[in-house]
Design a protein around this motif. Structure first.
Motif, mmCIF file in Angstrom:
data_model
loop_
_atom_site.group_PDB
_atom_site.id
_atom_site.type_symbol
_atom_site.label_atom_id
_atom_site.label_comp_id
_atom_site.label_asym_id
_atom_site.label_seq_id
_atom_site.Cartn_x
_atom_site.Cartn_y
_atom_site.Cartn_z
ATOM 1 N N GLY A 401 -35.282 12.982 -8.195
ATOM 2 C CA GLY A 401 -34.347 12.173 -8.960
ATOM 3 C C GLY A 401 -34.238 12.538 -10.422
ATOM 4 O O GLY A 401 -33.493 11.899 -11.161
ATOM 5 N N PHE A 402 -34.963 13.564 -10.859
ATOM 6 C CA PHE A 402 -34.905 13.969 -12.262
ATOM 7 C C PHE A 402 -33.668 14.842 -12.487
ATOM 8 O O PHE A 402 -33.343 15.700 -11.669
ATOM 9 N N SER A 403 -33.010 14.641 -13.615
ATOM 10 C CA SER A 403 -31.887 15.491 -14.001
ATOM 11 C C SER A 403 -32.405 16.694 -14.791
ATOM 12 O O SER A 403 -33.604 16.796 -15.098
ATOM 13 N N GLY A 404 -31.506 17.602 -15.128
ATOM 14 C CA GLY A 404 -31.910 18.759 -15.926
ATOM 15 C C GLY A 404 -32.462 18.355 -17.275
ATOM 16 O O GLY A 404 -33.434 18.950 -17.767
ATOM 17 N N ALA A 405 -31.861 17.341 -17.905
ATOM 18 C CA ALA A 405 -32.364 16.871 -19.199
ATOM 19 C C ALA A 405 -33.754 16.255 -19.055
ATOM 20 O O ALA A 405 -34.608 16.417 -19.934
ATOM 21 N N ASP A 406 -33.989 15.537 -17.938
ATOM 22 C CA ASP A 406 -35.311 14.953 -17.698
ATOM 23 C C ASP A 406 -36.367 16.045 -17.532
ATOM 24 O O ASP A 406 -37.491 15.926 -18.041
ATOM 25 N N ILE A 407 -36.014 17.116 -16.827
ATOM 26 C CA ILE A 407 -36.967 18.213 -16.623
ATOM 27 C C ILE A 407 -37.267 18.906 -17.948
ATOM 28 O O ILE A 407 -38.422 19.275 -18.223
ATOM 29 N N ALA A 408 -36.264 19.090 -18.767
ATOM 30 C CA ALA A 408 -36.500 19.671 -20.097
ATOM 31 C C ALA A 408 -37.436 18.788 -20.908
ATOM 32 O O ALA A 408 -38.319 19.277 -21.630
ATOM 33 N N ASN A 409 -37.269 17.477 -20.775
ATOM 34 C CA ASN A 409 -38.142 16.542 -21.483
ATOM 35 C C ASN A 409 -39.561 16.605 -20.946
ATOM 36 O O ASN A 409 -40.539 16.514 -21.705
ATOM 37 N N VAL A 410 -39.710 16.764 -19.633
ATOM 38 C CA VAL A 410 -41.047 16.880 -19.027
ATOM 39 C C VAL A 410 -41.767 18.113 -19.564
ATOM 40 O O VAL A 410 -42.951 18.054 -19.937
ATOM 41 N N CYS A 411 -41.065 19.245 -19.617
ATOM 42 C CA CYS A 411 -41.688 20.486 -20.108
ATOM 43 C C CYS A 411 -42.113 20.339 -21.569
ATOM 44 O O CYS A 411 -43.208 20.765 -21.959
ATOM 45 N N ASN A 412 -41.263 19.739 -22.372
ATOM 46 C CA ASN A 412 -41.605 19.571 -23.783
ATOM 47 C C ASN A 412 -42.766 18.601 -23.951
ATOM 48 O O ASN A 412 -43.685 18.830 -24.746
ATOM 49 N N GLU A 413 -42.740 17.492 -23.186
ATOM 50 C CA GLU A 413 -43.813 16.504 -23.290
ATOM 51 C C GLU A 413 -45.140 17.095 -22.820
ATOM 52 O O GLU A 413 -46.200 16.809 -23.398
ATOM 53 N N ALA A 414 -45.107 17.936 -21.779
ATOM 54 C CA ALA A 414 -46.334 18.570 -21.295
ATOM 55 C C ALA A 414 -46.917 19.498 -22.357
ATOM 56 O O ALA A 414 -48.146 19.553 -22.547
ATOM 57 N N ALA A 415 -46.051 20.231 -23.052
ATOM 58 C CA ALA A 415 -46.536 21.110 -24.125
ATOM 59 C C ALA A 415 -47.166 20.298 -25.252
ATOM 60 O O ALA A 415 -48.203 20.690 -25.818
ATOM 61 N N LEU A 416 -46.567 19.148 -25.576
ATOM 62 C CA LEU A 416 -47.137 18.296 -26.632
ATOM 63 C C LEU A 416 -48.483 17.718 -26.208
ATOM 64 O O LEU A 416 -49.419 17.627 -27.013
ATOM 65 N N ILE A 417 -48.598 17.314 -24.952
ATOM 66 C CA ILE A 417 -49.862 16.763 -24.458
ATOM 67 C C ILE A 417 -50.960 17.828 -24.479
ATOM 68 O O ILE A 417 -52.094 17.571 -24.891
ATOM 69 N N ALA A 418 -50.618 19.054 -24.045
ATOM 70 C CA ALA A 418 -51.607 20.135 -24.064
ATOM 71 C C ALA A 418 -52.037 20.469 -25.491
ATOM 72 O O ALA A 418 -53.224 20.715 -25.754
ATOM 73 N N ALA A 419 -51.088 20.466 -26.413
ATOM 74 C CA ALA A 419 -51.433 20.738 -27.818
ATOM 75 C C ALA A 419 -52.305 19.628 -28.385
ATOM 76 O O ALA A 419 -53.229 19.880 -29.176
ATOM 77 N N ARG A 420 -52.024 18.394 -27.981
ATOM 78 C CA ARG A 420 -52.825 17.263 -28.459
ATOM 79 C C ARG A 420 -54.268 17.369 -27.974
ATOM 80 O O ARG A 420 -55.201 16.940 -28.655
ATOM 81 N N LYS A 421 -54.455 17.954 -26.791
ATOM 82 C CA LYS A 421 -55.802 18.125 -26.237
ATOM 83 C C LYS A 421 -56.480 19.402 -26.711
ATOM 84 O O LYS A 421 -57.615 19.681 -26.326
ATOM 85 N N GLY A 422 -55.781 20.204 -27.525
ATOM 86 C CA GLY A 422 -56.365 21.434 -28.048
ATOM 87 C C GLY A 422 -56.389 22.579 -27.068
ATOM 88 O O GLY A 422 -57.194 23.508 -27.217
ATOM 89 N N LYS A 423 -55.529 22.574 -26.063
ATOM 90 C CA LYS A 423 -55.503 23.636 -25.060
ATOM 91 C C LYS A 423 -54.716 24.837 -25.573
ATOM 92 O O LYS A 423 -53.879 24.724 -26.474
ATOM 93 N N THR A 424 -54.981 25.980 -24.968
ATOM 94 C CA THR A 424 -54.239 27.202 -25.314
ATOM 95 C C THR A 424 -53.103 27.474 -24.330
ATOM 96 O O THR A 424 -52.289 28.368 -24.554
#
Length: 643
Positions: A401-424
């Motif tokens: 049920g996710f649209s293309g904009a939702d998927i783009a948001n998921v990818c960006n949010e995942a990158a922010l979460i990984a950066a917040r945890k200090g991952k490479t």
């Protein structure tokens, strides 16, 4: 060569000549205002004047405007050495209008008393004339009266020059170009870099718009056979599905000028501005043809006319729509100008706008399926540093049920979460956390909740999980949590099957699983709470849809009260009688109550397993599918398990 010496008719007057003429005029005004001829007037002080008066050198004193005195000497006094500096070669007697001296005094009363006193003391009543006059500076007053007009003309010239220099984009030109189109032109050589490879999924829509690209590239291929190039194509679909991106890709592939604007850009508070902007837009597009005009959110001006217009406030919008209809049906088919428009509310558009000859094609841009979501993930994951073992197909399955904009948001949010945890690198869990963050909201682990409330939430969510696990057509569980997230105190994540058609037993199983939370509270505590608000809202909408839209109720029959065209507005009336309305209400209530009692019965039969699941949830706060398998065993009717 014969025309080299001919004057250029378009040559304008040099501005420096204009400035010179203006300076000469001002000098002339000063000369006229100051008098003519050889000027021999000298400036003295009042004390010096009184000294000349006592020496009987003054023939006449002219008091002008009660503030200035002009002194005329006698012919004998002019010959004196002290006065020769005021004499010129063309000196005339004192009868002329040119005074020998001039001075200003302060208070007239004090000056007149002093003057009368000296005249009386020196017996000058017959020899010295005192005259009071009033003079008007004709040229000076005329210039002062013209000063406001000169300032207005100057400001006008300044604005006009700014307008001509800056055009529509200039600061001064905005006022005078209010009727010009606000469309932004993307040049095909520099700006348009989007292509179909940047648009993942949407295979059906891309196939249709690729023909438009072919029309613009090779129009003779179709016109030579007698065909006509389509005048317009309407992109219809839910928000975020890529309608605007698809239009940009069309312009990038066709390599033509691309005029982009929103439907609200035509709307203005001034009468006639919208229609003027439509005319200017099509004029610019014709000049740069072949070209594409893209109107995003066309429903801003394309709404059906004559509906809910009690105050007449929509007259300007309707005039704009009328002009758009005329332009789309009026410009020739050989201009190679195609209009693309996008909307997610095609049901409210005017029928005249939707007819063939204006928008010849309607291209539906639906939500992507699992295969298309995988392609969209691949596009948005290009700039992200992801882990090597990341399974993109798994991510596609986790986002139904996710649209293309939702998927783009998921990818960006995942990158922010990984950066917040200090991952490479961004890993699988980061994407799952991003999905949870977007669907459920931010976790609130510090939210104050009492033990009794926490226990009630645990059994409520365990009830959902138990019913969904035991029913065949309910969505399979992914995980359950009692950590507060967003506005909810707990949540259960499911992975619904992507169906094109839904059968009654599938809808009833989903409703039963939704009522599992309240049923668990009834079975365990013999009490119910307000925690099932969202559940009740969901099942009520589902039951109403079964009865009034899909015709899935035996008592109502094969009838629907849904108007897919959106042209019917019921207002305060209903499309059925009061007896039918009462029957609909009873049928909706019956369906919901049956599924609630069904959920209570299932939970009573599995009360011990429900308790074990709730206790594990209280201990771990988050449980997954594996935990349910240990308690309930595998689901025998599930064809495919989600990894």
């Amino acid at each position: 060569m014969a025309n080299d010496n001919k004057p250029n008719k378009k040559q304008r007057l040099n501005p420096y000549w204009i400035y010179g003429i203006i300076i000469i005029i001002f000098i002339g005004i000063q000369i006229f205002s100051g008098g003519f001829g050889g000027q021999t007037t000298a400036t003295i002080t009042p004390a010096k004047f009184f000294e000349f008066l006592r020496d009987k050198d003054v023939a006449k004193v002219e008091i002008v405007n009660q503030r200035e005195a002009k002194v005329y000497l006698t012919q004998e006094a002019v010959q004196k050495e002290v006065h020769k500096k005021t004499k010129s070669d063309n000196f005339l007697p004192s009868i002329t209008q040119t005074p020998n001296y001039v001075f200003e005094f302060g208070d007239l009363t004090v000056f007149q008393e002093k003057l009368d006193e000296i005249i009386s003391e020196n017996n000058l009543q017959g020899s010295t004339e005192v005259r009071f006059t009033t003079e008007d500076n004709m040229w000076g007053n005329f210039l002062i009266s013209l000063l406001p007009f000169i300032l207005i003309i100057g400001v006008w010239i300044f604005i006009m020059r700014r307008m001509s220099a800056g055009g529509a984009g200039g600061a001064g030109g905005q006022i005078f170009n209010i009727g010009k189109s606000k469309a932004r032109l993307f040049d095909e050589k520099t700006d348009m870099k989007t292509s179909f490879k940047d648009v993942a999924g949407l295979e059906g829509a891309k196939e249709e718009v690729q023909e438009i690209v072919d029309f613009l590239r090779n129009p003779e291929k179709y016109t030579s056979l007698g065909g006509k190039i389509p005048k317009g194509a309407l992109l219809v679909g839910p928000p975020g599905t890529g309608k605007t991106l698809l239009a940009k890709a069309v312009a990038g592939e066709a390599q033509v000028p691309f005029f982009s604007l929103s439907g609200s850009d035509f709307v203005e508070m001034f009468v006639g501005v919208g229609a003027s902007r439509v005319r200017d837009l099509f004029k610019q597009a014709k000049e740069k043809s072949p070209a594409i005009i893209f109107i995003d959110e066309i429903d801003a001006i394309g709404r059906a006319r004559g509906k809910s217009n009690f105050s007449g406030s929509n007259d300007e919008r309707e005039n704009t729509l009328n002009q758009l209809l005329t332009e789309m049906d009026g410009f020739g088919t050989n201009t190679n100008v195609i209009v693309l428009a996008a909307t997610n509310r095609a049901d409210i558009l005017d029928k005249a706008l939707m007819r063939a000859g204006r928008f010849d094609r309607q291209i539906f841009v639906d939500l992507p399926d699992v295969r298309e979501r995988k392609e969209i993930f691949e596009v948005h994951l290009r700039p992200i540093k992801k882990s090597e073992d990341l399974d993109i197909e798994f991510l596609a399955k986790q986002t139904p049920g996710f649209s293309g904009a939702d998927i783009a948001n998921v990818c960006n949010e995942a990158a922010l979460i990984a950066a917040r945890k200090g991952k490479t690198a961004v890993g699988r869990q980061d994407f799952l956390d991003a999905v949870d963050r977007i669907v459920g909201g931010l976790e609130k682990k510090n939210k104050i909740i009492t033990p009794d409330e926490k226990k009630a939430v645990a059994f409520h969510e365990a009830g959902h999980a138990t019913i969904s696990w035991l029913l065949e057509h309910a969505a399979p569980l992914v995980k359950v949590t009692i950590v507060p997230r967003g506005q909810s105190l707990g949540a259960a994540w499911y992975l619904p099957e992507e169906r094109l058609i839904v059968r009654p037993e599938q809808m009833l199983d989903e409703m039963c699983a939704t009522m599992g939370g309240r049923a668990a509270e009834k079975v365990i505590f013999d009490k119910i709470s307000t925690g099932a608000l969202s559940d009740l809202e969901k099942v009520t909408k589902q039951a109403r849809a079964m009865v009034t839209i899909y015709g899935l109720s035996d008592k109502i029959g094969n009838i629907t009260y849904y108007d897919s065209s959106g042209q019917t507005e019921y207002g305060f009336t209903k499309p059925y009688s009061e007896q039918t309305a009462e029957l609909i209400d009873k049928e909706i209530s019956r369906i919901i109550e049956e599924q609630y009692l069904r959920a209570v019965r299932i939970l009573e039969e599995n009360k011990d397993k429900l308790t074990l699941l709730a206790e594990e949830l209280l201990e771990k706060e988050v449980i997954f599918k594996d935990n349910l398998e240990k308690i309930f065993g595998k689901r025998p009717f599930v064809k495919e398990e989600i990894a």
